[in-house]
Design a protein around this motif. Structure first.
Motif, PDB file in Angstrom:
ATOM      1  N   ARG A   1       1.514   9.013  -5.336  1.00 37.28           N
ATOM      2  CA  ARG A   1       0.408   9.940  -5.568  1.00 37.28           C
ATOM      3  C   ARG A   1       0.649  11.348  -5.057  1.00 37.28           C
ATOM      4  O   ARG A   1       0.046  12.293  -5.547  1.00 37.28           O
ATOM      5  CB  ARG A   1      -0.866   9.391  -4.898  1.00 37.28           C
ATOM      6  CG  ARG A   1      -1.314   8.054  -5.436  1.00 37.28           C
ATOM      7  CD  ARG A   1      -2.620   7.640  -4.790  1.00 37.28           C
ATOM      8  NE  ARG A   1      -3.065   6.340  -5.260  1.00 37.28           N
ATOM      9  CZ  ARG A   1      -4.202   5.763  -4.862  1.00 37.28           C
ATOM     10  NH1 ARG A   1      -4.990   6.385  -3.994  1.00 37.28           N
ATOM     11  NH2 ARG A   1      -4.541   4.582  -5.322  1.00 37.28           N
TER      12      ARG A   1
ATOM     13  N   GLU B   1      -1.741   4.326   6.799  1.00 30.08           N
ATOM     14  CA  GLU B   1      -1.096   3.047   6.523  1.00 30.08           C
ATOM     15  C   GLU B   1       0.429   3.171   6.590  1.00 30.08           C
ATOM     16  O   GLU B   1       1.121   2.302   7.130  1.00 30.08           O
ATOM     17  CB  GLU B   1      -1.518   2.537   5.136  1.00 30.08           C
ATOM     18  CG  GLU B   1      -2.963   2.078   5.048  1.00 30.08           C
ATOM     19  CD  GLU B   1      -3.932   3.212   4.745  1.00 30.08           C
ATOM     20  OE1 GLU B   1      -3.555   4.398   4.926  1.00 30.08           O
ATOM     21  OE2 GLU B   1      -5.072   2.912   4.347  1.00 30.08           O
TER      22      GLU B   1
ATOM     23  N   LEU C   1       0.827  -1.207   0.000  1.00 31.56           N
ATOM     24  CA  LEU C   1       0.000   0.000   0.000  1.00 31.56           C
ATOM     25  C   LEU C   1       0.860   1.255   0.000  1.00 31.56           C
ATOM     26  O   LEU C   1       0.573   2.220  -0.711  1.00 31.56           O
ATOM     27  CB  LEU C   1      -0.924  -0.006   1.223  1.00 31.56           C
ATOM     28  CG  LEU C   1      -2.075  -1.002   1.211  1.00 31.56           C
ATOM     29  CD1 LEU C   1      -2.746  -1.044   2.590  1.00 31.56           C
ATOM     30  CD2 LEU C   1      -3.094  -0.631   0.151  1.00 31.56           C
ATOM     31  N   ALA C   2       1.906   1.259   0.811  1.00 33.94           N
ATOM     32  CA  ALA C   2       2.766   2.436   0.917  1.00 33.94           C
ATOM     33  C   ALA C   2       3.432   2.746  -0.428  1.00 33.94           C
ATOM     34  O   ALA C   2       3.512   3.913  -0.835  1.00 33.94           O
ATOM     35  CB  ALA C   2       3.825   2.211   1.986  1.00 33.94           C
TER      36      ALA C   2
ATOM     37  N   TYR D   1      -6.342  15.054   4.269  1.00 34.12           N
ATOM     38  CA  TYR D   1      -5.354  14.100   3.753  1.00 34.12           C
ATOM     39  C   TYR D   1      -5.739  12.643   3.996  1.00 34.12           C
ATOM     40  O   TYR D   1      -4.905  11.747   3.848  1.00 34.12           O
ATOM     41  CB  TYR D   1      -3.985  14.392   4.368  1.00 34.12           C
ATOM     42  CG  TYR D   1      -3.368  15.669   3.855  1.00 34.12           C
ATOM     43  CD1 TYR D   1      -2.523  15.664   2.749  1.00 34.12           C
ATOM     44  CD2 TYR D   1      -3.647  16.887   4.467  1.00 34.12           C
ATOM     45  CE1 TYR D   1      -1.956  16.832   2.268  1.00 34.12           C
ATOM     46  CE2 TYR D   1      -3.081  18.068   4.002  1.00 34.12           C
ATOM     47  CZ  TYR D   1      -2.242  18.035   2.894  1.00 34.12           C
ATOM     48  OH  TYR D   1      -1.692  19.206   2.418  1.00 34.12           O
TER      49      TYR D   1
ATOM     50  N   ARG E   1       2.280   2.079  -3.378  1.00 32.83           N
ATOM     51  CA  ARG E   1       1.262   2.608  -4.277  1.00 32.83           C
ATOM     52  C   ARG E   1       0.922   4.058  -3.952  1.00 32.83           C
ATOM     53  O   ARG E   1       0.830   4.912  -4.827  1.00 32.83           O
ATOM     54  CB  ARG E   1       0.001   1.744  -4.165  1.00 32.83           C
ATOM     55  CG  ARG E   1      -1.103   2.127  -5.151  1.00 32.83           C
ATOM     56  CD  ARG E   1      -2.382   1.391  -4.800  1.00 32.83           C
ATOM     57  NE  ARG E   1      -2.144  -0.034  -4.531  1.00 32.83           N
ATOM     58  CZ  ARG E   1      -3.012  -0.805  -3.900  1.00 32.83           C
ATOM     59  NH1 ARG E   1      -4.143  -0.301  -3.427  1.00 32.83           N
ATOM     60  NH2 ARG E   1      -2.736  -2.085  -3.699  1.00 32.83           N
ATOM     61  N   TYR E   2       0.787   4.350  -2.638  1.00 32.51           N
ATOM     62  CA  TYR E   2       0.373   5.698  -2.247  1.00 32.51           C
ATOM     63  C   TYR E   2       1.486   6.731  -2.416  1.00 32.51           C
ATOM     64  O   TYR E   2       1.225   7.899  -2.696  1.00 32.51           O
ATOM     65  CB  TYR E   2      -0.087   5.697  -0.795  1.00 32.51           C
ATOM     66  CG  TYR E   2      -1.475   5.129  -0.598  1.00 32.51           C
ATOM     67  CD1 TYR E   2      -2.571   5.695  -1.236  1.00 32.51           C
ATOM     68  CD2 TYR E   2      -1.696   4.039   0.250  1.00 32.51           C
ATOM     69  CE1 TYR E   2      -3.848   5.177  -1.054  1.00 32.51           C
ATOM     70  CE2 TYR E   2      -2.965   3.522   0.446  1.00 32.51           C
ATOM     71  CZ  TYR E   2      -4.040   4.088  -0.215  1.00 32.51           C
ATOM     72  OH  TYR E   2      -5.297   3.584  -0.030  1.00 32.51           O
ATOM     73  N   GLN E   3       2.730   6.319  -2.214  1.00 32.11           N
ATOM     74  CA  GLN E   3       3.837   7.264  -2.285  1.00 32.11           C
ATOM     75  C   GLN E   3       3.972   7.907  -3.661  1.00 32.11           C
ATOM     76  O   GLN E   3       4.535   8.988  -3.807  1.00 32.11           O
ATOM     77  CB  GLN E   3       5.149   6.572  -1.890  1.00 32.11           C
ATOM     78  CG  GLN E   3       5.295   6.408  -0.376  1.00 32.11           C
ATOM     79  CD  GLN E   3       6.508   5.576   0.006  1.00 32.11           C
ATOM     80  OE1 GLN E   3       7.013   4.799  -0.799  1.00 32.11           O
ATOM     81  NE2 GLN E   3       6.964   5.730   1.234  1.00 32.11           N
TER      82      GLN E   3
ATOM     83  N   ARG F   1      -7.603   9.015   3.216  1.00 36.26           N
ATOM     84  CA  ARG F   1      -7.704   8.191   2.014  1.00 36.26           C
ATOM     85  C   ARG F   1      -6.515   8.425   1.079  1.00 36.26           C
ATOM     86  O   ARG F   1      -6.620   8.206  -0.126  1.00 36.26           O
ATOM     87  CB  ARG F   1      -9.027   8.457   1.269  1.00 36.26           C
ATOM     88  CG  ARG F   1     -10.259   8.126   2.106  1.00 36.26           C
ATOM     89  CD  ARG F   1     -11.537   8.334   1.328  1.00 36.26           C
ATOM     90  NE  ARG F   1     -12.713   8.075   2.132  1.00 36.26           N
ATOM     91  CZ  ARG F   1     -13.254   6.885   2.343  1.00 36.26           C
ATOM     92  NH1 ARG F   1     -12.703   5.806   1.796  1.00 36.26           N
ATOM     93  NH2 ARG F   1     -14.331   6.740   3.103  1.00 36.26           N
ATOM     94  N   ALA F   2      -5.416   8.886   1.664  1.00 36.84           N
ATOM     95  CA  ALA F   2      -4.201   9.085   0.874  1.00 36.84           C
ATOM     96  C   ALA F   2      -3.105   8.123   1.309  1.00 36.84           C
ATOM     97  O   ALA F   2      -1.952   8.259   0.913  1.00 36.84           O
ATOM     98  CB  ALA F   2      -3.724  10.530   1.000  1.00 36.84           C
ATOM     99  N   GLY F   3      -3.449   7.166   2.161  1.00 38.31           N
ATOM    100  CA  GLY F   3      -2.481   6.161   2.586  1.00 38.31           C
ATOM    101  C   GLY F   3      -1.551   6.598   3.697  1.00 38.31           C
ATOM    102  O   GLY F   3      -0.622   5.861   4.057  1.00 38.31           O
TER     103      GLY F   3
END
Length: 375
Positions: free
Chosen positions: A195, A323, A188-189, A316, A191-193, A318-320
């Motif tokens: 964005r 997580e 997850l991290a 902020y 993927r989010y990084q 739902r931006a990971g």
């Protein structure tokens, strides 16, 4: 009635109020004795910052000439102003298994709050939800982690039989094996990084005061819409910072920033209750600071921790970020140091965080309850 109620007004009575717990938990192997010096500071109206905006009173119950129970009543105008309510709190409730004694204690707390103009009583809450709160209703065999409650199972019956009804439950979660969680969180991290330019950094333990101000700013935004929320005042966060400063160690506290703006944080602590169980409430023996030395020496060796706070400001979410914060804590504590731990407490209706915790392998192992009664 054979029960007599008196308000605590002297140092001697306050000491008796504090030490009554040892009678209740004499045969409870899960109980962790509090530090007497810390309890005295917590109840000192001249030192504790709650009394700068609120008020509280302590009561002792005696039956047949022997102390049989205790309770605190507290009034927080900040909470009532924010939520447009008219409620006071009871906390620090301890009682023998006796309906008459319990009823007398609750009536004393309600009467004091009624004189403050309140029409409801809620608890167990020690001052406010920023401190220890909730009645343990399952998971009694597990020792309490740092800054969480513990009580005998019969307290539930004493409270409910006195007209209190459930208001809200909180959950505590246990991480025994971080491998599944870390693997999922790393994916997850990554993927989010991609964005957004959010950075996750360890808290600067050499600038605790500055970091605590950032945490207060995030907390008062992130929790604003949560049930039971009341903002930390500046004196309260300073008081708590001084209390927790000796316990902080690297890897347990992380801050998320977007540019220079703090947007999230995760705060954990080594569970020093593991050490406190052996100190029996005292930091000194024979005039020597043996307990204090033991506490400070072993805080880095404790193999158990608690994630006590996790928050991200609304903009902020739902931006990971949550997580990534949890991942940092788990990598630095559970993976590198072999620590197992608890995350608590989450509201029963915070479905997003509860489902997230279940998905990464956490087990819900304790439930705490808040009750309310109208006068």
């Amino acid at each position: 009635m054979n029960t007599e109620i008196s308000e605590v007004t002297s140092q001697r009575e306050r000491d008796a109020f504090i030490k009554f717990q040892w009678r209740i938990y004499a045969n409870d192997p899960a109980w962790v004795p509090p530090l007497i010096i810390e309890r005295k500071a917590f109840l000192d109206a001249k030192r504790h910052p709650f009394y700068r905006h609120g008020d509280a009173a302590l009561f002792l119950a005696q039956k047949n000439g022997k102390i049989a129970g205790r309770i605190m009543a507290s009034d927080d105008p900040n909470y009532n102003s924010l939520h447009e309510t008219n409620v006071g709190c009871f906390g620090l409730f301890e009682c023998i298994d006796d309906q008459e004694v319990a009823a007398a204690l609750f009536d004393a707390a309600a009467s004091w709050l009624h004189k403050q103009g309140r029409t409801e009583i809620m608890g167990p809450i020690d001052y406010s939800t920023n401190y220890v709160c909730g009645l343990l209703i399952d998971g009694f065999r597990f020792p309490p982690t740092i800054l969480t409650a513990h009580n005998p199972p019969y307290y539930r019956q004493l409270i409910e039989s006195n007209g209190f009804v459930k208001t809200k439950d909180w959950y505590a979660w246990w991480f025994a094996d971080p491998s599944r969680a870390v693997a999922d969180l790393r994916r997850l991290a990554t993927r989010y990084q991609r964005r957004g330019p959010v950075t996750i950094r360890p808290a600067n333990l050499k600038n605790i005061r500055g970091e605590s101000r950032r945490l207060r700013e995030i907390y008062n935004q992130a929790w604003a819409k949560n049930w039971g929320f009341v903002p930390f005042t500046e004196p309260e966060i300073e008081f708590m910072t001084n209390e927790l400063k000796p316990l902080l160690i690297p890897g347990f506290a992380w801050i998320a920033e977007s540019g220079n703006e703090p947007v999230g944080f995760a705060l954990g602590l080594p569970d020093i209750n593991v050490v406190l169980r052996d100190l029996n409430g005292r930091l000194t023996r024979f005039g020597l600071p043996i307990g204090l030395i033991k506490l400070l020496l072993y805080k880095n060796r404790v193999q158990k921790g608690r994630l006590i706070a996790l928050g991200v400001v609304q903009k902020y979410r739902r931006a990971g970020i949550a997580e990534m914060l949890v991942l940092r804590v788990m990598e630095e504590t559970m993976v590198k140091r072999g620590i197992t731990g608890e995350l608590s407490m989450t509201l029963e209706d915070n479905y997003m965080i509860n489902r997230f915790l279940e998905a990464i392998g956490a087990e819900r192992y304790k439930t705490y309850r808040i009750y309310t009664r109208s006068f």
